[in-house]
Design a protein around this motif. Sequence first.
Motif, mmCIF file in Angstrom:
data_model
loop_
_atom_site.group_PDB
_atom_site.id
_atom_site.type_symbol
_atom_site.label_atom_id
_atom_site.label_comp_id
_atom_site.label_asym_id
_atom_site.label_seq_id
_atom_site.Cartn_x
_atom_site.Cartn_y
_atom_site.Cartn_z
ATOM 1 N N GLN A 151 16.754 -37.776 -93.005
ATOM 2 C CA GLN A 151 17.194 -36.790 -93.970
ATOM 3 C C GLN A 151 17.218 -37.098 -95.582
ATOM 4 O OE1 GLN A 151 20.408 -34.149 -93.154
ATOM 5 N NE2 GLN A 151 18.965 -33.040 -91.224
ATOM 6 N N TYR A 163 11.845 -49.172 -102.280
ATOM 7 C CA TYR A 163 10.434 -49.107 -101.285
ATOM 8 C C TYR A 163 11.137 -49.151 -99.866
ATOM 9 C CZ TYR A 163 6.473 -50.126 -98.821
ATOM 10 O OH TYR A 163 5.688 -50.014 -98.499
ATOM 11 N N THR A 164 12.186 -49.740 -99.422
ATOM 12 C CA THR A 164 11.951 -49.574 -97.769
ATOM 13 C C THR A 164 13.292 -48.200 -98.321
ATOM 14 O OG1 THR A 164 14.205 -51.161 -98.804
ATOM 15 C CG2 THR A 164 11.932 -51.978 -97.777
ATOM 16 N N VAL A 210 13.490 -47.187 -88.717
ATOM 17 C CA VAL A 210 14.198 -47.025 -89.853
ATOM 18 C C VAL A 210 15.773 -47.033 -89.800
ATOM 19 C CG1 VAL A 210 14.825 -45.051 -88.769
ATOM 20 C CG2 VAL A 210 13.968 -44.840 -90.870
ATOM 21 N N SER A 237 12.313 -45.929 -99.705
ATOM 22 C CA SER A 237 11.821 -44.571 -99.377
ATOM 23 C C SER A 237 10.763 -44.503 -97.929
ATOM 24 C CB SER A 237 10.437 -44.670 -100.733
ATOM 25 O OG SER A 237 9.685 -45.429 -100.679
ATOM 26 N N LEU A 238 10.593 -45.459 -97.382
ATOM 27 C CA LEU A 238 10.519 -45.050 -96.479
ATOM 28 C C LEU A 238 10.873 -44.690 -95.186
ATOM 29 C CD1 LEU A 238 7.700 -48.884 -95.906
ATOM 30 C CD2 LEU A 238 7.270 -46.472 -96.654
ATOM 31 N N THR A 239 12.404 -45.435 -95.596
ATOM 32 C CA THR A 239 13.447 -44.230 -94.558
ATOM 33 C C THR A 239 12.861 -42.921 -94.770
ATOM 34 O OG1 THR A 239 15.027 -43.711 -96.059
ATOM 35 C CG2 THR A 239 14.876 -46.202 -94.779
ATOM 36 N N LEU A 240 13.007 -42.430 -95.677
ATOM 37 C CA LEU A 240 12.718 -40.980 -95.897
ATOM 38 C C LEU A 240 12.055 -40.053 -95.220
ATOM 39 C CD1 LEU A 240 13.929 -41.074 -99.574
ATOM 40 C CD2 LEU A 240 15.431 -40.559 -97.395
ATOM 41 N N LYS A 241 11.132 -40.999 -94.955
ATOM 42 C CA LYS A 241 9.918 -40.157 -93.886
ATOM 43 C C LYS A 241 10.731 -39.984 -92.524
ATOM 44 C CE LYS A 241 6.066 -43.023 -96.179
ATOM 45 N NZ LYS A 241 4.826 -43.508 -95.509
ATOM 46 N N HIS A 242 11.482 -40.023 -91.949
ATOM 47 C CA HIS A 242 12.377 -40.048 -90.726
ATOM 48 C C HIS A 242 13.902 -39.126 -91.059
ATOM 49 C CE1 HIS A 242 8.730 -42.279 -89.734
ATOM 50 N NE2 HIS A 242 9.573 -42.978 -90.285
ATOM 51 N N HIS A 301 18.533 -35.680 -87.857
ATOM 52 C CA HIS A 301 17.914 -36.129 -88.373
ATOM 53 C C HIS A 301 16.238 -35.986 -88.112
ATOM 54 C CE1 HIS A 301 19.802 -39.779 -89.460
ATOM 55 N NE2 HIS A 301 21.186 -39.671 -87.472
#
Length: 108
Positions: free
Chosen positions: A55, A45-46, A3, A48-53, A108
Amino acid sequence: MYVYILLLIAIMSEVFASSMLKLSNGFKNVWASLGVVIGYALAFYTLSLTLKHLQLGTAYAVWAGLGTALTAIAGAAIFGERFNFKKLSGIAMIIVGVVVLNLFGGGH
Protein backbone atom coordinates in the motif's frame (compact mmCIF):
# COMPACT_ATOMS: atom_id res chain seq x y z
CA MET A 1 10.37 -10.95 0.59
CA TYR A 2 11.58 -9.47 -2.71
CA VAL A 3 9.46 -6.37 -2.19
CA TYR A 4 11.16 -5.66 1.14
CA ILE A 5 14.59 -5.98 -0.46
CA LEU A 6 13.49 -3.40 -3.02
CA LEU A 7 12.23 -1.16 -0.23
CA LEU A 8 15.55 -1.51 1.59
CA ILE A 9 17.38 -0.54 -1.62
CA ALA A 10 15.08 2.48 -1.94
CA ILE A 11 15.81 3.53 1.64
CA MET A 12 19.58 3.07 1.37
CA SER A 13 19.66 4.92 -1.97
CA GLU A 14 17.76 7.83 -0.42
CA VAL A 15 20.16 7.97 2.54
CA PHE A 16 23.11 7.87 0.12
CA ALA A 17 21.61 10.63 -2.03
CA SER A 18 20.91 12.82 1.00
CA SER A 19 24.48 12.37 2.21
CA MET A 20 25.78 13.27 -1.24
CA LEU A 21 23.53 16.33 -1.19
CA LYS A 22 25.45 17.59 1.84
CA LEU A 23 28.76 16.89 0.09
CA SER A 24 27.62 18.51 -3.17
CA ASN A 25 28.29 22.00 -1.77
CA GLY A 26 25.26 23.50 -3.49
CA PHE A 27 25.81 21.30 -6.56
CA LYS A 28 29.30 22.73 -7.04
CA ASN A 29 30.97 19.36 -6.45
CA VAL A 30 30.26 17.46 -9.67
CA TRP A 31 30.85 13.94 -8.34
CA ALA A 32 28.71 14.41 -5.25
CA SER A 33 26.02 16.02 -7.40
CA LEU A 34 26.07 13.00 -9.68
CA GLY A 35 25.67 10.83 -6.57
CA VAL A 36 22.58 12.87 -5.63
CA VAL A 37 20.96 12.32 -9.02
CA ILE A 38 21.81 8.62 -9.22
CA GLY A 39 20.85 7.97 -5.60
CA TYR A 40 17.46 9.66 -5.82
CA ALA A 41 16.73 8.11 -9.23
CA LEU A 42 17.42 4.63 -7.84
CA ALA A 43 15.46 5.40 -4.67
CA PHE A 44 12.35 6.53 -6.53
CA TYR A 45 12.59 3.73 -9.09
CA THR A 46 12.84 0.98 -6.49
CA LEU A 47 10.15 2.65 -4.37
CA SER A 48 7.86 2.65 -7.41
CA LEU A 49 8.44 -1.09 -7.82
CA THR A 50 7.45 -1.74 -4.21
CA LEU A 51 4.13 0.01 -4.81
CA LYS A 52 3.07 -2.87 -7.05
CA HIS A 53 2.83 -4.99 -3.88
CA LEU A 54 2.54 -2.66 -0.89
CA GLN A 55 0.00 0.00 0.00
CA LEU A 56 1.17 3.53 -0.76
CA GLY A 57 0.82 4.73 2.84
CA THR A 58 2.73 1.81 4.27
CA ALA A 59 5.53 1.86 1.70
CA TYR A 60 5.98 5.61 1.92
CA ALA A 61 5.90 5.61 5.73
CA VAL A 62 8.62 2.97 5.89
CA TRP A 63 10.69 4.66 3.18
CA ALA A 64 10.41 8.19 4.57
CA GLY A 65 10.54 7.21 8.23
CA LEU A 66 13.51 4.90 8.13
CA GLY A 67 15.21 7.10 5.55
CA THR A 68 14.88 10.09 7.88
CA ALA A 69 16.13 8.13 10.89
CA LEU A 70 19.09 6.65 9.01
CA THR A 71 19.95 10.02 7.48
CA ALA A 72 20.04 11.58 10.96
CA ILE A 73 22.29 8.75 12.15
CA ALA A 74 24.53 9.17 9.08
CA GLY A 75 24.75 12.89 9.78
CA ALA A 76 26.02 12.18 13.27
CA ALA A 77 28.33 9.32 12.28
CA ILE A 78 29.79 10.72 9.07
CA PHE A 79 29.51 14.50 9.39
CA GLY A 80 29.89 14.84 13.17
CA GLU A 81 26.47 16.45 13.59
CA ARG A 82 25.25 16.71 17.14
CA PHE A 83 23.25 13.78 18.42
CA ASN A 84 21.32 14.46 21.61
CA PHE A 85 18.35 13.10 23.53
CA LYS A 86 15.86 15.14 21.52
CA LYS A 87 17.16 13.78 18.21
CA LEU A 88 17.23 10.25 19.59
CA SER A 89 13.66 10.64 20.87
CA GLY A 90 12.50 11.88 17.48
CA ILE A 91 14.12 8.94 15.70
CA ALA A 92 12.52 6.54 18.19
CA MET A 93 9.09 8.09 17.54
CA ILE A 94 9.58 7.75 13.79
CA ILE A 95 10.45 4.08 14.15
CA VAL A 96 7.49 3.46 16.48
CA GLY A 97 5.22 5.22 13.98
CA VAL A 98 6.46 3.02 11.14
CA VAL A 99 5.92 -0.11 13.24
CA VAL A 100 2.38 0.98 14.19
CA LEU A 101 1.52 1.69 10.54
CA ASN A 102 2.80 -1.73 9.53
CA LEU A 103 0.98 -3.56 12.29
CA PHE A 104 -2.33 -1.71 12.18
CA GLY A 105 -2.35 0.13 8.85
CA GLY A 106 -4.21 -2.52 6.91
CA GLY A 107 -3.34 -5.50 4.80
CA HIS A 108 -0.82 -5.70 2.00
